[in-house]
Write a protein that holds these residues in place. Structure first.
Motif, PDB file in Angstrom:
ATOM      1  N   ILE A  19       0.840  -1.205   0.000  1.00  0.00           N
ATOM      2  CA  ILE A  19       0.000   0.000   0.000  1.00  0.00           C
ATOM      3  C   ILE A  19       0.869   1.247   0.000  1.00  0.00           C
ATOM      4  CG2 ILE A  19      -1.605   1.377   1.391  1.00  0.00           C
ATOM      5  CD1 ILE A  19      -2.935  -1.215   2.252  1.00  0.00           C
ATOM      6  N   TYR A  20       1.927   1.257   0.819  1.00  0.00           N
ATOM      7  CA  TYR A  20       2.790   2.439   0.882  1.00  0.00           C
ATOM      8  C   TYR A  20       3.476   2.686  -0.467  1.00  0.00           C
ATOM      9  CZ  TYR A  20       6.570   5.625   1.894  1.00  0.00           C
ATOM     10  OH  TYR A  20       7.432   6.688   1.840  1.00  0.00           O
ATOM     11  N   ILE A  21       3.985   1.635  -1.078  1.00  0.00           N
ATOM     12  CA  ILE A  21       4.662   1.793  -2.376  1.00  0.00           C
ATOM     13  C   ILE A  21       3.697   2.347  -3.421  1.00  0.00           C
ATOM     14  CG2 ILE A  21       5.727   0.544  -4.290  1.00  0.00           C
ATOM     15  CD1 ILE A  21       6.931  -1.371  -2.276  1.00  0.00           C
ATOM     16  N   TYR A  22       2.505   1.767  -3.483  1.00  0.00           N
ATOM     17  CA  TYR A  22       1.533   2.205  -4.485  1.00  0.00           C
ATOM     18  C   TYR A  22       1.061   3.629  -4.210  1.00  0.00           C
ATOM     19  CZ  TYR A  22      -2.161   1.660  -7.955  1.00  0.00           C
ATOM     20  OH  TYR A  22      -2.953   1.799  -9.069  1.00  0.00           O
ATOM     21  N   LEU A  23       0.824   3.937  -2.944  1.00  0.00           N
ATOM     22  CA  LEU A  23       0.396   5.291  -2.573  1.00  0.00           C
ATOM     23  C   LEU A  23       1.487   6.303  -2.906  1.00  0.00           C
ATOM     24  CD1 LEU A  23      -1.729   7.087  -1.222  1.00  0.00           C
ATOM     25  CD2 LEU A  23      -0.643   6.595   0.977  1.00  0.00           C
ATOM     26  N   SER A  24       2.740   5.906  -2.711  1.00  0.00           N
ATOM     27  CA  SER A  24       3.862   6.794  -3.011  1.00  0.00           C
ATOM     28  C   SER A  24       3.917   7.126  -4.502  1.00  0.00           C
ATOM     29  CB  SER A  24       5.173   6.137  -2.570  1.00  0.00           C
ATOM     30  OG  SER A  24       6.276   6.982  -2.803  1.00  0.00           O
ATOM     31  N   VAL A  25       3.664   6.122  -5.338  1.00  0.00           N
ATOM     32  CA  VAL A  25       3.640   6.340  -6.794  1.00  0.00           C
ATOM     33  C   VAL A  25       2.501   7.288  -7.169  1.00  0.00           C
ATOM     34  CG1 VAL A  25       3.266   5.235  -9.029  1.00  0.00           C
ATOM     35  CG2 VAL A  25       4.723   4.132  -7.320  1.00  0.00           C
ATOM     36  N   ILE A  26       1.337   7.068  -6.583  1.00  0.00           N
ATOM     37  CA  ILE A  26       0.183   7.914  -6.876  1.00  0.00           C
ATOM     38  C   ILE A  26       0.461   9.363  -6.492  1.00  0.00           C
ATOM     39  CG2 ILE A  26      -2.206   8.425  -6.208  1.00  0.00           C
ATOM     40  CD1 ILE A  26      -2.684   5.440  -5.990  1.00  0.00           C
ATOM     41  N   VAL A  27       1.019   9.557  -5.290  1.00  0.00           N
ATOM     42  CA  VAL A  27       1.329  10.910  -4.817  1.00  0.00           C
ATOM     43  C   VAL A  27       2.357  11.580  -5.725  1.00  0.00           C
ATOM     44  CG1 VAL A  27       2.397  12.210  -2.933  1.00  0.00           C
ATOM     45  CG2 VAL A  27       0.696  10.462  -2.423  1.00  0.00           C
ATOM     46  N   CYS A  86       4.692   9.836   6.969  1.00  0.00           N
ATOM     47  CA  CYS A  86       4.652   8.433   7.391  1.00  0.00           C
ATOM     48  C   CYS A  86       5.817   8.076   8.306  1.00  0.00           C
ATOM     49  CB  CYS A  86       4.651   7.521   6.163  1.00  0.00           C
ATOM     50  SG  CYS A  86       3.159   7.620   5.153  1.00  0.00           S
ATOM     51  N   PHE A  87       6.967   8.719   8.077  1.00  0.00           N
ATOM     52  CA  PHE A  87       8.147   8.404   8.888  1.00  0.00           C
ATOM     53  C   PHE A  87       7.965   8.856  10.333  1.00  0.00           C
ATOM     54  CE2 PHE A  87      12.345   9.293  10.665  1.00  0.00           C
ATOM     55  CZ  PHE A  87      13.019   8.125  10.367  1.00  0.00           C
ATOM     56  N   PHE A  88       7.372  10.036  10.519  1.00  0.00           N
ATOM     57  CA  PHE A  88       7.250  10.597  11.864  1.00  0.00           C
ATOM     58  C   PHE A  88       5.921  10.262  12.549  1.00  0.00           C
ATOM     59  CE2 PHE A  88      10.547  13.420  10.075  1.00  0.00           C
ATOM     60  CZ  PHE A  88      11.508  13.276  11.072  1.00  0.00           C
ATOM     61  N   GLN A  89       5.089   9.452  11.895  1.00  0.00           N
ATOM     62  CA  GLN A  89       3.847   9.047  12.557  1.00  0.00           C
ATOM     63  C   GLN A  89       4.210   8.168  13.769  1.00  0.00           C
ATOM     64  OE1 GLN A  89       2.829   5.624  12.507  1.00  0.00           O
ATOM     65  NE2 GLN A  89       4.720   5.133  11.426  1.00  0.00           N
ATOM     66  N   PRO A  90       3.475   8.292  14.864  1.00  0.00           N
ATOM     67  CA  PRO A  90       3.839   7.616  16.111  1.00  0.00           C
ATOM     68  C   PRO A  90       3.194   6.239  16.303  1.00  0.00           C
ATOM     69  CG  PRO A  90       2.090   9.183  16.541  1.00  0.00           C
ATOM     70  CD  PRO A  90       2.375   9.253  15.059  1.00  0.00           C
ATOM     71  N   LEU A  91       2.418   5.788  15.347  1.00  0.00           N
ATOM     72  CA  LEU A  91       1.599   4.594  15.552  1.00  0.00           C
ATOM     73  C   LEU A  91       2.302   3.283  15.210  1.00  0.00           C
ATOM     74  CD1 LEU A  91      -1.789   5.944  14.128  1.00  0.00           C
ATOM     75  CD2 LEU A  91      -1.005   5.914  16.506  1.00  0.00           C
ATOM     76  N   SER A  92       3.194   3.305  14.249  1.00  0.00           N
ATOM     77  CA  SER A  92       3.786   2.054  13.783  1.00  0.00           C
ATOM     78  C   SER A  92       5.280   2.209  13.512  1.00  0.00           C
ATOM     79  CB  SER A  92       3.078   1.580  12.498  1.00  0.00           C
ATOM     80  OG  SER A  92       3.735   0.476  11.924  1.00  0.00           O
ATOM     81  N   ARG A  93       6.094   1.500  14.288  1.00  0.00           N
ATOM     82  CA  ARG A  93       7.531   1.509  14.050  1.00  0.00           C
ATOM     83  C   ARG A  93       7.858   0.781  12.749  1.00  0.00           C
ATOM     84  NH1 ARG A  93      11.111  -1.244  18.561  1.00  0.00           N
ATOM     85  NH2 ARG A  93      10.633  -3.115  17.352  1.00  0.00           N
ATOM     86  N   GLU A  94       7.026  -0.212  12.415  1.00  0.00           N
ATOM     87  CA  GLU A  94       7.242  -0.964  11.176  1.00  0.00           C
ATOM     88  C   GLU A  94       7.080  -0.058   9.949  1.00  0.00           C
ATOM     89  OE1 GLU A  94       5.305  -1.975  13.607  1.00  0.00           O
ATOM     90  OE2 GLU A  94       6.293  -3.796  14.352  1.00  0.00           O
ATOM     91  N   LEU A  95       6.073   0.839   9.978  1.00  0.00           N
ATOM     92  CA  LEU A  95       5.875   1.761   8.858  1.00  0.00           C
ATOM     93  C   LEU A  95       7.035   2.735   8.751  1.00  0.00           C
ATOM     94  CD1 LEU A  95       4.214   2.899   6.558  1.00  0.00           C
ATOM     95  CD2 LEU A  95       2.884   4.219   8.210  1.00  0.00           C
ATOM     96  N   THR A  96       7.515   3.220   9.880  1.00  0.00           N
ATOM     97  CA  THR A  96       8.687   4.103   9.878  1.00  0.00           C
ATOM     98  C   THR A  96       9.876   3.406   9.238  1.00  0.00           C
ATOM     99  OG1 THR A  96       7.965   5.253  11.876  1.00  0.00           O
ATOM    100  CG2 THR A  96      10.312   5.384  11.337  1.00  0.00           C
ATOM    101  N   TYR A  97      10.059   2.143   9.576  1.00  0.00           N
ATOM    102  CA  TYR A  97      11.140   1.338   8.995  1.00  0.00           C
ATOM    103  C   TYR A  97      10.976   1.227   7.484  1.00  0.00           C
ATOM    104  CZ  TYR A  97      13.993  -2.814   8.012  1.00  0.00           C
ATOM    105  OH  TYR A  97      14.907  -3.689   7.486  1.00  0.00           O
ATOM    106  N   LEU A  98       9.746   0.943   7.027  1.00  0.00           N
ATOM    107  CA  LEU A  98       9.498   0.788   5.599  1.00  0.00           C
ATOM    108  C   LEU A  98       9.756   2.085   4.835  1.00  0.00           C
ATOM    109  CD1 LEU A  98       6.264  -1.405   5.673  1.00  0.00           C
ATOM    110  CD2 LEU A  98       8.504  -2.089   4.804  1.00  0.00           C
ATOM    111  N   VAL A  99       9.363   3.212   5.430  1.00  0.00           N
ATOM    112  CA  VAL A  99       9.599   4.512   4.793  1.00  0.00           C
ATOM    113  C   VAL A  99      11.096   4.734   4.601  1.00  0.00           C
ATOM    114  CG1 VAL A  99       9.402   7.012   5.055  1.00  0.00           C
ATOM    115  CG2 VAL A  99       7.473   5.550   5.641  1.00  0.00           C
ATOM    116  N   ALA A 100      11.881   4.451   5.644  1.00  0.00           N
ATOM    117  CA  ALA A 100      13.337   4.603   5.543  1.00  0.00           C
ATOM    118  C   ALA A 100      13.917   3.656   4.498  1.00  0.00           C
ATOM    119  CB  ALA A 100      13.983   4.355   6.904  1.00  0.00           C
TER     120      ALA A 100
END
Length: 206
Positions: A19-27, A86-100
């Motif tokens: 979802i993050y990859i696809y959303l990033s392309v759309i943005v 997405c990197f600085f969101q506080p809810l998911s460390r996994e999402l922060t990792y994926l963004v990096a």
């Protein structure tokens, strides 16, 4: 039950990653579209499917250098803003990792090769010397951001990962698959000579 739980949690990580990859392309594409509309594009077309998302626009005339630069860079800027949120969101460390991890997927667009935004940026140089300098700066920027991504990811693995949860194991697998795909993608773009070094090429066309 443990196997089922592992499959479920691993699937969640894969879904979040996709979802993050696809959303990033759309943005990224929306960034091009928004800037084109701001600058007065008369016709815009959006091609949307599960496999790709891109936009086309027509000014009814040839864009000048400033417009070309603005439209080109807008995609990367929009993508970068999404990454920061997405990197600085506080809810998911996994999402922060994926963004990096996926930072190179943003900055790879600035590489000065055909079919990438960086190629259009280099074309804006008025002379061969300026084009060559722009190309080297873009290569340097991509190299630096990729290095930052690798350092952050590897340090996160060392500090936080104990490979005791399905999420961590899945993220490790995603990481190595992504690095392999990134290397192959870079190799694909780098085949042949650098466009700006050729004596007769599209960069010199008027």
């Amino acid at each position: 039950m443990e196997i089922i739980e592992f499959i479920i949690k691993s699937s969640q990580m894969l879904i979040i990653s996709s979802i993050y990859i696809y959303l990033s392309v759309i943005v990224h594409e929306i960034g091009h579209l928004v800037m084109a509309k701001i600058l007065g594009a008369k016709q815009t077309t959006v091609n949307f499917s599960l496999s790709k998302f891109n936009v086309r626009f027509n000014f009814g005339r040839k864009m000048n250098s400033e417009e070309d630069f603005s439209v080109t860079i807008a995609g990367v800027i929009f993508q970068f803003i999404l990454g920061l949120v997405c990197f600085f969101q506080p809810l998911s460390r996994e999402l922060t990792y994926l963004v990096a991890l996926y930072i190179p997927s943003i900055t790879i667009n600035i590489l000065p090769y055909n079919n990438l935004d960086g190629f259009h940026l280099v074309k804006l140089g008025k002379t061969d010397t300026i084009r060559s300098l722009l190309a080297k700066l873009l290569l340097l920027l991509f190299s630096i951001t990729t290095l930052i991504s690798i350092i952050y990811v590897t340090s996160s693995i060392y500090k936080y990962f104990r490979l005791t949860s399905p999420e961590e194991i899945t993220l490790i697998i995603i990481t190595f698959i992504y690095w392999i795909k990134l290397f192959l993608k870079i190799q694909k773009h780098m085949r042949g000579d650098f466009p700006w070094r050729k004596k007769q090429n599209i960069l010199s066309e008027k």
